[in-house]
Design an enzyme around this catalytic site. Structure first.
Site, short mmCIF file in Angstrom:
data_model
loop_
_atom_site.label_atom_id
_atom_site.label_comp_id
_atom_site.label_asym_id
_atom_site.label_seq_id
_atom_site.Cartn_x
_atom_site.Cartn_y
_atom_site.Cartn_z
N GLU A 26 0.81 -1.12 -0.04
CA GLU A 26 0.06 0.01 0.02
C GLU A 26 0.72 1.12 0.00
OE1 GLU A 26 -2.87 -0.13 -0.62
OE2 GLU A 26 -4.03 1.75 0.19
N HIS A 56 2.16 -0.59 -5.03
CA HIS A 56 2.36 -1.89 -6.03
C HIS A 56 1.70 -3.03 -5.25
CE1 HIS A 56 3.80 -3.73 -9.30
NE2 HIS A 56 4.69 -4.61 -8.68
N HIS A 57 0.86 -3.93 -5.79
CA HIS A 57 0.11 -4.87 -5.08
C HIS A 57 0.45 -6.28 -5.63
CE1 HIS A 57 -1.87 -1.13 -4.16
NE2 HIS A 57 -1.96 -1.43 -3.26
N HIS A 91 0.88 -4.27 -13.92
CA HIS A 91 0.07 -4.28 -15.02
C HIS A 91 0.24 -3.12 -15.94
CE1 HIS A 91 -2.27 -7.00 -12.17
NE2 HIS A 91 -2.31 -7.72 -13.33
N GLU A 92 0.63 -1.94 -15.13
CA GLU A 92 0.75 -0.71 -16.01
C GLU A 92 1.93 -0.97 -17.10
OE1 GLU A 92 0.84 -1.20 -12.75
OE2 GLU A 92 0.45 0.72 -11.70
N ASP A 152 8.55 -4.95 -9.22
CA ASP A 152 8.50 -6.13 -8.87
C ASP A 152 9.50 -6.80 -8.09
OD1 ASP A 152 5.58 -6.50 -10.05
OD2 ASP A 152 6.70 -6.30 -11.94
#
Lengths: 96, 96
Positions: B54, B58-59, B76-77, B85
């Site tokens: 949070e 980045h989840h 995803h972006e 990552d």
């Protein structure tokens, strides 16, 4: 005493009360998908479920990505659905 | 500025440092499975990762059942792996 599986009649009755839950795993589990405003809300929900799960020693199988949580409830010791799953599903519905 | 995908060389370099992580999703993600003593330990770990996620916006994508946590990291972006990552995987390795 081993944990008893629900009878078919009891299972159908319980599912009638639990809106949003569907049978899965050939009738051995129930599943529900929930969406929240964001990750904060989703993980806040998961934390409430985790505390409840730990207190009752009955834990979900669940997947989360961002605001989405997919939950499967089953009772491994019973080899299927038990009253523990119904109780957990009710708790989840109450706080979701 | 859009988030950049890792080059193949950078990806291989990063994976070399990240023991326990493997490529998944045709190279667009990395995954690791972790086991803990019990649900308390597993969810405690997840809570630390959630706070980190949070903070850094980045989840993870993750699955948990009792003491087991399966994590997939992807951006995803970026449509694949990014430095976000790698950073998250390093954090997870540091606390696991």
């Amino acid at each position: 005493m081993p944990i008893a599986c629900l009878t078919d009649a009891r299972r159908d009755e319980a599912l009638g009360e639990l809106a949003g839950w569907a049978l899965c795993r050939e009738g051995h589990g129930i599943e529900r998908e929930l969406r929240f405003a964001d990750f904060n809300a989703a993980f806040g929900f998961m934390t409430r479920v985790a505390l409840h799960a730990e207190k009752h020693d009955h834990h979900p199988e669940w997947f989360n990505v961002y605001n989405r949580v997919c939950i499967v409830l089953t009772t491994h010791e019973a080899g299927g659905l038990s009253e523990r799953d119904v109780e957990m599903a009710r708790f989840i519905d109450a706080i979701a």
